[in-house]
Every structure is written in structure tokens, then in C-alpha cells.
Write a protein that holds these residues in place. Structure first.
Motif, PDB file in Angstrom:
ATOM      1  N   ILE A  18       0.834  -1.206   0.000  1.00  0.00           N
ATOM      2  CA  ILE A  18       0.000   0.000   0.000  1.00  0.00           C
ATOM      3  C   ILE A  18       0.870   1.258   0.000  1.00  0.00           C
ATOM      4  CG2 ILE A  18      -1.618   1.366   1.390  1.00  0.00           C
ATOM      5  CD1 ILE A  18      -2.820  -1.339   2.344  1.00  0.00           C
ATOM      6  N   GLN A  67      -6.944  -2.522  -1.364  1.00  0.00           N
ATOM      7  CA  GLN A  67      -6.414  -1.181  -1.137  1.00  0.00           C
ATOM      8  C   GLN A  67      -5.077  -1.009  -1.852  1.00  0.00           C
ATOM      9  OE1 GLN A  67      -6.239  -0.207   3.014  1.00  0.00           O
ATOM     10  NE2 GLN A  67      -5.671   1.925   2.677  1.00  0.00           N
ATOM     11  N   ALA A  68      -4.221  -2.041  -1.788  1.00  0.00           N
ATOM     12  CA  ALA A  68      -2.929  -1.974  -2.483  1.00  0.00           C
ATOM     13  C   ALA A  68      -3.143  -1.937  -3.996  1.00  0.00           C
ATOM     14  CB  ALA A  68      -2.073  -3.176  -2.092  1.00  0.00           C
TER      15      ALA A  68
END
Length: 317
Positions: A18, A67-68
């Protein structure tokens, strides 16, 4: 050629991904045989900040992966067979993907809990069988618990679990313990700890309601006995997943990667380690995530320095 390759996808590796992705470094994340790490085998996670009602382990890992990906991290599935840190760019050989090159590498391959290898164990992990007292002890408030092991970790787990359980039976296959005297004394002074030494675990016993205890063999009599319990905690150690590194990275006698204090730097500049693969003490999702953040920032700083160095050399020429 990648700026950074992240090996492993537990809380540490995903947090590193991330931060790297948000820094426009487009990391490649290599997922192993168990994408998401040990949390994918955990049911409810109640001690990760930000989730007051708790969250399922697989859901937490899936959220971190998404999310990453949102910021540009690339994921590929494969098993890292070997690495070559002897020259730059670093080389990472992945089964099915071939040889990949990177300017920096973050190792977040975790540590695997050792299991007893008996019937009823693996199929009940997260359903009454656990390897983490601080993660799952709360779920056994007022219940009977068995802890298997004879070292310091087992003594510590047993003592901790007495905060919740009505009783904790400590099972060990020998009559003598490996734990240090101070840890043994602490456990023996606890009135909630019951001792079942010289017993060999045979099977995790279950019924229609779930785990009902641990079947053991009394080594003195040879008879089988049922140690009644609602939960079985296995505390016989962890094995860091570092075999693929060979002898290129400095590790301690137990195989954990040694990092410079206060950093995630290994003995090789440009190679960093985070999460349980370098953590012999805490082994929590939140502490792993914290070191993942550190590794990403260390890698970013390293890459900035490398780029400046390369640019200066090109000017000299």
C-alpha cells in the motif's frame, strides 16, 4: 525490472505494498501458497484497530489487498524458489514466472506455527484450535482450555489464558519442561493452571458442538485419556519461512531474519524484512502491519539514494 518486489502477502507485505504503491513505486507482490498469510485461517479478528465490531481474518486481508491494488500494486501468484542478492539488480526466481529483477526487495514471508500433526487439529483451526492466545483467548471466557507445549511460549500462553478461562490444562509429552525456571514458577504459582505432564497428544476430540477436548496417551500407564476442554491452544513454536534465502541473509539461530535495530534493514543494502519473519516477540497483525509500513519507507529512501547515486555517476562520465 521492478523498483520493489514484495515477497509475501500477510499484514506486513500488504501494508508495504500500500505504501509503496501510494509512493508511485508500482511494487510487484508475490503471493505464496497461502495468500494473505495466517490471518486467512482466523475467523474473528477483534484486536485490529478500526473495526469495533471485529472483522473476519480473510475479509481483513482481502480489504488490504484491494487497497494496495487500488493504488497500483501488481500481484502475481507463485512460489519463490530462490533469490540472488549477490549483485544488482536483485534476482528472484519464482515457480511459473521465471527470473524477476528488482532494485529492492522486501521479505515478508512470515513464520508458520508448528502443529502437532494429529487428527482433528487442522480441520478445527479457528474453530476451537488456535496458535495465538492473545488473538483468540477472549473467545474462551469462562471456559476450559488446553495448552500444548513445554517451553517458555507455552508457559506464557497458559498464564495469559487464565485471564479468561475457568481453567487451563498444560499438556506436555515429557515429565520435564524446557521452559526457564522463572516461567515455570510463574505458571505453577497460578491456581488456574492444571498440569498434565508425560502425556502425548493423540487427537483433538470433537462432538456436534465443536471441540470437546484433547485425547492423550498417559505415558506412564499407556492408557488413553480425554482432557476435557472447549479450546486447544498449540504452543510448540514457530518456523520462520526463510529456507529459500539460503545463507545470503543473516538470521538468528532459529532462522529469523536479523534487522538493524529500529529499522527493517537486513545485512544487504536494498533488502528489507518485515512482519513475523523478523519478529520473535510480538507476532501480531498490527505489529506486522507497522513493520510493513517501515519497510516500505526504508525501501523508498534507499531507492531515492540509489537513483541520486546513479545520476551522479552518469554526470561524471
Amino acid at each position: 525490472m521492478y523498483k520493489t518486489i514484495v515477497i509475501g502477502t500477510g499484514p506486513a507485505g500488504l501494508t508495504a505494498a500500500i505504501y509503496l504503491a501510494r509512493a508511485n513505486l508500482s511494487p510487484l507482490v508475490i503471493e505464496g501458497l497461502q495468500p494473505g498469510g495466517q490471518l486467512t485461517t482466523t475467523t474473528e479478528v477483534e484486536n485490529f484497530p478500526g473495526f469495533p465490531e471485529g472483522i473476519l481474518g480473510p475479509d481483513l486481508m482481502d480489504n488490504m489487498r484491494k487497497q494496495a491494488e487500488r493504488f497500483g500494486a501488481e500481484f502475481k501468484n507463485g512460489w519463490v524458489e530462490s533469490v540472488d542478492f549477490s549483485q544488482r539488480p536483485f534476482k528472484v526466481t519464482v515457480d511459473g514466472l521465471g527470473v524477476l529483477e528488482a532494485e529492492s526487495v522486501i521479505i515478508s514471508t512470515g513464520a508458520s506455527a508448528r502443529y502437532m500433526g494429529i487428527p482433528g487439529e487442522q480441520e478445527n483451526v479457528g474453530r476451537g484450535v488456535s496458535t495465538c492466545a492473545t488473538c483468540d483467548g477472549f473467545f474462551f471466557r469462562g471456559k476450559k482450555i488446553v495448552v500444548v507445549g513445554g517451553g517458555d511460549s507455552a508457559m506464557e500462553e497458559a498464564s495469559f489464558l487464565t485471564r479468561f478461562a475457568s481453567s487451563v490444562t498444560l499438556v506436555h509429552r515429557r515429565s520435564e519442561l524446557r521452559a526457564s525456571k522463572i516461567m515455570q514458577d510463574r505458571a505453577r504459582d497460578n491456581s488456574k493452571v492444571v498440569w498434565a505432564l508425560d502425556r502425548t497428544p493423540l487427537e483433538v476430540a470433537t462432538d456436534e458442538k465443536g471441540v470437546k477436548g484433547l485425547m492423550v496417551r498417559n505415558n506412564e500407564t499407556g492408557n488413553s485419556e480425554l482432557v476435557e476442554a472447549d479450546g486447544v491452544f498449540v504452543a510448540i513454536g514457530h518456523t520462520p519461512n526463510t529456507a529459500f534465502l539460503g545463507d545470503q541473509i543473516t538470521t538468528d539461530p532459529n532462522g529469523y531474519i536479523v534487522v538493524n535495530p529500529g529499522t527493517t534493514e537486513t545485512n544487504i543494502p536494498g533488502v528489507f524484512a518485515c512482519g513475523d519473519v523478523q519478529d520473535t516477540r510480538y507476532r501480531q497483525a498490527i505489529s506486522a502491519a507497522g513493520t510493513g509500513c517501515m519497510a516500505a519507507m526504508d525501501a523508498e529512501k534507499y531507492l531515492e539514494g540509489s537513483m541520486v547515486h546513479d545520476w551522479s555517476e552518469s554526470l561524471d562520465k
